[in-house]
Scaffold this active site. Structure first.
Site, PDB file in Angstrom:
ATOM      1  N   LYS A 260       0.856  14.556   1.472  1.00 46.23           N
ATOM      2  CA  LYS A 260      -0.508  14.844   1.012  1.00 46.23           C
ATOM      3  C   LYS A 260      -0.715  16.351   0.792  1.00 46.23           C
ATOM      4  CE  LYS A 260      -2.429  10.744   3.368  1.00 46.23           C
ATOM      5  NZ  LYS A 260      -3.036   9.904   2.306  1.00 46.23           N
TER       6      LYS A 260
ATOM      7  N   LYS B 256      -8.397  13.774   4.880  1.00 48.58           N
ATOM      8  CA  LYS B 256      -7.504  12.611   4.854  1.00 48.58           C
ATOM      9  C   LYS B 256      -6.528  12.770   6.002  1.00 48.58           C
ATOM     10  CE  LYS B 256      -6.443  13.922   0.601  1.00 48.58           C
ATOM     11  NZ  LYS B 256      -6.545  12.736  -0.232  1.00 48.58           N
ATOM     12  N   ARG B 257      -5.729  11.742   6.294  1.00 45.12           N
ATOM     13  CA  ARG B 257      -4.706  11.890   7.312  1.00 45.12           C
ATOM     14  C   ARG B 257      -3.783  13.052   6.965  1.00 45.12           C
ATOM     15  NH1 ARG B 257      -4.298   7.907  11.475  1.00 45.12           N
ATOM     16  NH2 ARG B 257      -2.322   8.890  11.994  1.00 45.12           N
TER      17      ARG B 257
ATOM     18  N   LYS C 115     -14.590   8.353  -3.555  1.00 44.52           N
ATOM     19  CA  LYS C 115     -15.840   8.620  -2.836  1.00 44.52           C
ATOM     20  C   LYS C 115     -16.421   9.960  -3.257  1.00 44.52           C
ATOM     21  CE  LYS C 115     -14.061   5.903   0.955  1.00 44.52           C
ATOM     22  NZ  LYS C 115     -13.173   5.971   2.126  1.00 44.52           N
TER      23      LYS C 115
ATOM     24  N   HIS D  53       0.798  -1.229   0.000  1.00 48.09           N
ATOM     25  CA  HIS D  53       0.000   0.000   0.000  1.00 48.09           C
ATOM     26  C   HIS D  53       0.828   1.275   0.000  1.00 48.09           C
ATOM     27  CE1 HIS D  53      -3.964  -1.881   0.865  1.00 48.09           C
ATOM     28  NE2 HIS D  53      -3.204  -2.809   1.416  1.00 48.09           N
TER      29      HIS D  53
ATOM     30  N   THR E 242      -8.513   6.756  -1.871  1.00 51.78           N
ATOM     31  CA  THR E 242      -9.862   6.225  -2.051  1.00 51.78           C
ATOM     32  C   THR E 242     -10.906   7.312  -1.776  1.00 51.78           C
ATOM     33  OG1 THR E 242      -9.581   5.316   0.181  1.00 51.78           O
ATOM     34  CG2 THR E 242      -9.447   3.770  -1.644  1.00 51.78           C
TER      35      THR E 242
HETATM   36  C1  26W Z   1       3.874   0.492  10.137  1.00 51.09           C
HETATM   37  C2  26W Z   1       3.294   1.872   9.978  1.00 51.09           C
HETATM   38  C3  26W Z   1       2.368   1.946   8.826  1.00 51.09           C
HETATM   39  C4  26W Z   1       1.007   1.981   9.057  1.00 51.09           C
HETATM   40  C5  26W Z   1       0.127   2.015   7.977  1.00 51.09           C
HETATM   41  C6  26W Z   1       2.842   1.961   7.542  1.00 51.09           C
HETATM   42  C7  26W Z   1       1.990   1.994   6.484  1.00 51.09           C
HETATM   43  C8  26W Z   1       0.621   2.018   6.702  1.00 51.09           C
HETATM   44  C9  26W Z   1      -0.351   2.010   5.544  1.00 51.09           C
HETATM   45  C10 26W Z   1       0.227   1.204   4.402  1.00 51.09           C
HETATM   46  C11 26W Z   1      -0.715   3.377   5.123  1.00 51.09           C
HETATM   47  C12 26W Z   1      -1.928   3.413   4.250  1.00 51.09           C
HETATM   48  O1  26W Z   1      -3.039   3.407   4.725  1.00 51.09           O
HETATM   49  N1  26W Z   1      -1.723   3.497   2.929  1.00 51.09           N
HETATM   50  C13 26W Z   1      -2.815   3.869   2.044  1.00 51.09           C
HETATM   51  O2  26W Z   1      -3.482   2.723   1.578  1.00 51.09           O
HETATM   52  C14 26W Z   1      -4.632   3.086   0.827  1.00 51.09           C
HETATM   53  C15 26W Z   1      -5.370   1.816   0.481  1.00 51.09           C
HETATM   54  O3  26W Z   1      -4.639   1.077  -0.443  1.00 51.09           O
HETATM   55  C16 26W Z   1      -4.247   3.899  -0.388  1.00 51.09           C
HETATM   56  O4  26W Z   1      -5.413   4.319  -1.057  1.00 51.09           O
HETATM   57  C17 26W Z   1      -3.432   5.126   0.023  1.00 51.09           C
HETATM   58  O5  26W Z   1      -2.959   5.815  -1.121  1.00 51.09           O
HETATM   59  C18 26W Z   1      -2.264   4.693   0.890  1.00 51.09           C
HETATM   60  O6  26W Z   1      -1.579   5.827   1.401  1.00 51.09           O
END
Ligand code: 26W
Length: 809
Positions: A552, A546-547, A658, A358, A654
């Site tokens: 971003k 968004k976060r 939406k 992701h 995403t």
């Molecule tokens: C270990 C810390 C950590 C926590 C969460 C690292 C990475 C993440 C996730 C991979 C972050 C995340 O939510 N990524 C998002 O995933 C979405 C679903 O695929 C995408 O639409 C977003 O672009 C992407 O940032």
């Protein structure tokens, strides 16, 4: 599916209230009615849940398990009513009983068991699996505390714990009899059995019980109910008491009990930045060990096949690397408990696991210190070592051209265990989440792995469930759509495309315009009620939700707002369509710069919103505690969807989908799924600006960008940065200096200044386009028409046919 009428429901609610609470409706609170309705829904769902499981068992169908550390499901009452086909009746019944539906639904706490995109995606996928008759289930953790609640105090983010289970959660069922034991730490002893095989015995391990809590996942009007199984960590019954009697070590045991419960204590609030905390590693192993034990038990019990056939009946999707310890855990059980040889176990394992990536942000890639894994999970460590050994050997002997790269490819390297490498080597499928993201994985981030395993790599562009994100959150729009093209789109969202035929029908466009305006009024009321600020419902609602993350670029957005404000101060009578900039964003608690940006947005808001000299042409709203339920309010009211990440950084996004589905126009960079949105709607129906991913990657590789040049040549930019540096927005004049330094002294790592001018110009196009209502609405309807492509139903069909090889039951 039986037809339940409003009057049936009314009666049942009244009866419930009497039986359960001994009260009449007249005395019931919203909460009482919420629980009454939820238990009626459960009564309806549970037989279907049972039948669905029976059916899967009797058909012996192949099942997919979605392993994820996060499921951001939000509220369930309304979506369960909708999917079960009772929403209309329920609304009617509630209103007749004298309750406001919205207030009753609002009694439910959001289940915020996720951070953002990755967790919400998991929730949308479950909805699509059930709605499409697929045998697919989620495995996750029942965190006692979900994602923190955000308060804004004097402009700053303050985090409060999210104790979402304070009141009973009506959707979960505890299934203690299916508990499993998880072991940490201890010593591993190796013995040779008589037949020469190896036996591993553990000594002095810390044992924890994993208790499953099941949540039903209701398919859309199809009688399917799948399962989301969330594990909770508890002491093993008896042990604490026995020990307490034995040695009276009461406090030690309380402490121990507490440390066990901590494993499912809280969700880590990091989104895209990795932190090597041991407790997090414990959580990950806790999730995967309990899930894999559960999957294997069920396989043995219901299929009566040898374990070598596991890949014919089971496929496991791991949501990013967070659950990747499932791989060595599967190997451990197959070898140590089931006595399989390495090669046979490896063959099974590598045909069961599929991995989704992701993110390509380097700071998000998980690597664990070797010593930490060795200490916490000694047997798992041995297995990872062996996987690594064999993988490195295969490169050395079969891929001479990559010998020099071994340190960059090895699973264990320079004292760290690289989870993405483990996941790629051990899975049969590796997928990215949007076309450009998958291409970047193949060509750059995972280039060598791609050359080793070209057939594993594939793309699955993300999606969103149109049931929640259109039908549920925007009933007025859904109704107009159904009036125009019929209601088949609900089962086949791609049929939204029929709207194109009407995209020049003036009367119809006016109807769509009216729906948008009504939604904007609702949001304006909510904002007024929450913040006391009045906004103009005729203004352009420009939304970024968004976060909060540097990549971003909420900073670019607020710089534009400051620019507009500066312009208006100079020329208050300037002819400008009024604008309302709406933000919602949580920052990771330890992410200093992100928190500074939140503070800046709030500070700018506090100045702009109360400055009467600009004649109400500009408003800035930061809505606190952005979560799924707040998204549901904001999205139907958005005119502009800000998707302005530095190109190459946003894997997919995403929220972009939406808002498109709700008729907002995207103002965005060529990043993630924005590219696929543009390809569908065409350049005339989207506002694209800024550097491309290739240009960004080129700058990173070869330099050539100097932020100071822009600072010195663009007066608008200089003015804004100087305002930050000189304390124009701060109570103290050092406020926001760090943002200033980050841009000028770290050379603007996310190209905010570089993209500033094209961003302004594109905003001007937006403002001009908005003046022509019909053209705008034509663009809006065109976006809705193409949005069916981004239903997660489409995504799930692709996962099912290309990766999982599962069939609808
Ligand atoms: C270990 C810390 C950590 C926590 C969460 C690292 C990475 C993440 C996730 C991979 C972050 C995340 O939510 N990524 C998002 O995933 C979405 C679903 O695929 C995408 O639409 C977003 O672009 C992407 O940032």
């Amino acid at each position: 599916m039986p037809q339940i009428t409003a009057s049936d429901l009314k009666e049942r609610i009244e009866k419930r209230l009497i039986i359960e609470n001994g009260m009449e409706v007249a005395n019931a609170t919203n909460k009482d009615v919420y629980y009454a309705l939820a238990s009626i829904v459960n009564e309806e769902i549970i037989p279907n849940w049972f039948n669905t499981n029976q059916k899967y068992a009797s058909k012996r169908s192949k099942q997919v398990y979605y392993l994820s550390m996060e499921f951001l499901i939000g509220r369930l009452l309304e979506s369960n009513l909708l999917n079960y086909g009772m929403l209309h009746a329920a609304k009617e019944a509630l209103e007749e009983l004298g309750f406001h539906t919205e207030n009753v639904f609002a009694e439910e706490r959001d289940a915020a068991l996720g951070n953002g995109g990755l967790g919400r995606l998991a929730a949308c996928f479950l909805d699509s699996l059930a709605s499409l008759y697929y045998p697919g289930h989620g495995f996750g953790i029942r965190y006692r505390y979900g994602l923190f609640e955000q308060r804004i105090i004097h402009g700053n983010q303050v985090e409060l714990p999210d104790y979402w289970l304070k009141n009973p959660y009506p959707w979960e069922t505890r299934n203690e009899e299916e508990s499993v034991v998880i072991q940490f730490q201890g010593k591993v002893h190796m013995f040779k059995r008589n037949d020469g095989s190896l036996e591993f015995k553990y000594e002095n391990t810390d044992k924890v019980m994993a208790v499953p809590y099941d949540i039903p996942v209701v398919g859309y009007k199809n009688n399917v109910v799948n399962t989301l199984r969330l594990w909770s960590a508890e002491p093993i019954p008896g042990t604490e008491n026995e020990r307490m009697e034995e040695n009276q070590a009461f406090y030690h045991d309380l402490d121990h009990q507490h440390s066990i419960e901590q494993i499912s204590g809280f969700l880590y609030p990091d989104d895209s930045s990795y932190e090597g905390k041991e407790l997090r590693l414990k959580q990950q192993y806790f999730l995967v060990s309990s899930s894999i034990q559960n999957i294997l038990k069920k396989f043995k019990k219901s299929y009566h096949l040898p374990l070598s056939k596991l890949p014919e009946k089971v496929v496991i999707q791991i949501n990013d690397t967070h659950p990747s310890l499932a791989i060595p855990e599967m190997m451990r059980i197959l070898m140590d408990d089931e006595r399989m040889e390495w090669d046979a176990a490896w063959k099974v394992t590598t045909n069961v696991f599929a991995y989704t990536n992701h993110t390509t942000l380097s700071e998000a890639l998980e690597t664990w210190p070797e010593e930490m894994i060795k200490d916490l999970l000694p047997r798992i460590y041995m297995i990872i070592e062996e996987i690594n050994e064999r993988f490195c050997q295969s490169i050395w002997f079969d891929h001479e051209e990559l010998r020099d790269e071994i340190p960059e490819l090895a699973i264990i390297s320079y004292g760290r265990v690289h989870m993405a490498r483990l996941a790629i080597v051990s899975s049969f499928s590796v997928n990215g989440v949007a076309r450009i993201h998958t291409e970047i994985l193949k060509k750059k981030e995972m280039k060598d792995f791609y050359s080793l395993f070209p057939n594993k790599f594939n793309n699955k562009t993300n999606g969103i469930t149109h049931r929640r994100w259109l039908l549920q959150v925007n009933p007025k729009l859904a109704e107009v759509v159904s009036d125009v093209i019929g209601s088949q789109w609900i089962k086949r969202p791609k049929q939204l495309i029929s709207l194109l035929k009407y995209s020049n029908d003036k009367a119809l466009l006016e109807q769509f315009d009216q729906v948008k305006h009504e939604n904007k009024k609702l949001l304006a009321n909510y904002i007024h009620q929450q913040t006391g600020i009045l906004i103009d419902d005729q203004s352009i609602f420009d939304v970024q939700i968004k976060r909060l993350h540097e990549y971003k670029r909420q900073l670019l957005n607020i710089f534009h707002v400051i620019y507009l404000y500066n312009e208006l101060k100079e020329n208050p009578n300037q002819d400008m369509t009024p604008r309302t900039f709406i933000f919602g964003a949580k920052a990771a608690p330890s992410y200093y710069l992100a928190k500074e940006v939140i503070k800046l947005i709030n500070t700018v808001a506090s100045i702009v919103n109360y400055d009467t000299s600009i004649q109400g042409k500009l408003k800035v709203i930061f809505l606190e505690n952005y979560n799924v339920s707040l998204a549901e309010r904001i999205i139907p009211a958005a005119d502009i969807s800000e998707q302005i990440s530095t190109a190459s950084k946003e894997a997919s996004g995403t929220g972009n989908m939406k808002m498109m589905m709700n008729g907002a126009l995207t103002l965005g960079t060529l990043d993630g799924a924005n590219i696929e949105i543009r390809d569908l709607v065409g350049d005339d129906n989207i506002f694209i600006f800024g550097l491309t991913a290739d240009e960004v990657l080129e700058y990173y590789q070869n330099g050539g960008y100097n932020a100071r040049d822009i600072y010195h040549t663009d007066d608008r930019v200089k003015r804004i940065l100087d305002q930050l540096n000189q304390g124009a927005f701060g109570v103290h004049d050092i406020e926001f200096k760090d943002i200033f330094y980050n841009i000028l002294y770290h050379n603007d790592p996310y190209f905010v200044l570089k993209d500033f001018e094209p961003y302004l110009e594109t905003h001007e196009l937006v403002e001009r386009a908005y003046r022509d209502r019909l053209t705008w609405m034509n663009m809006s309807v065109t976006n809705i028409a193409y949005s069916g492509k981004f239903s997660s139903d489409q995504t799930i069909r692709e996962y099912a046919s290309d990766i999982w090889k599962i069939k609808q039951v």
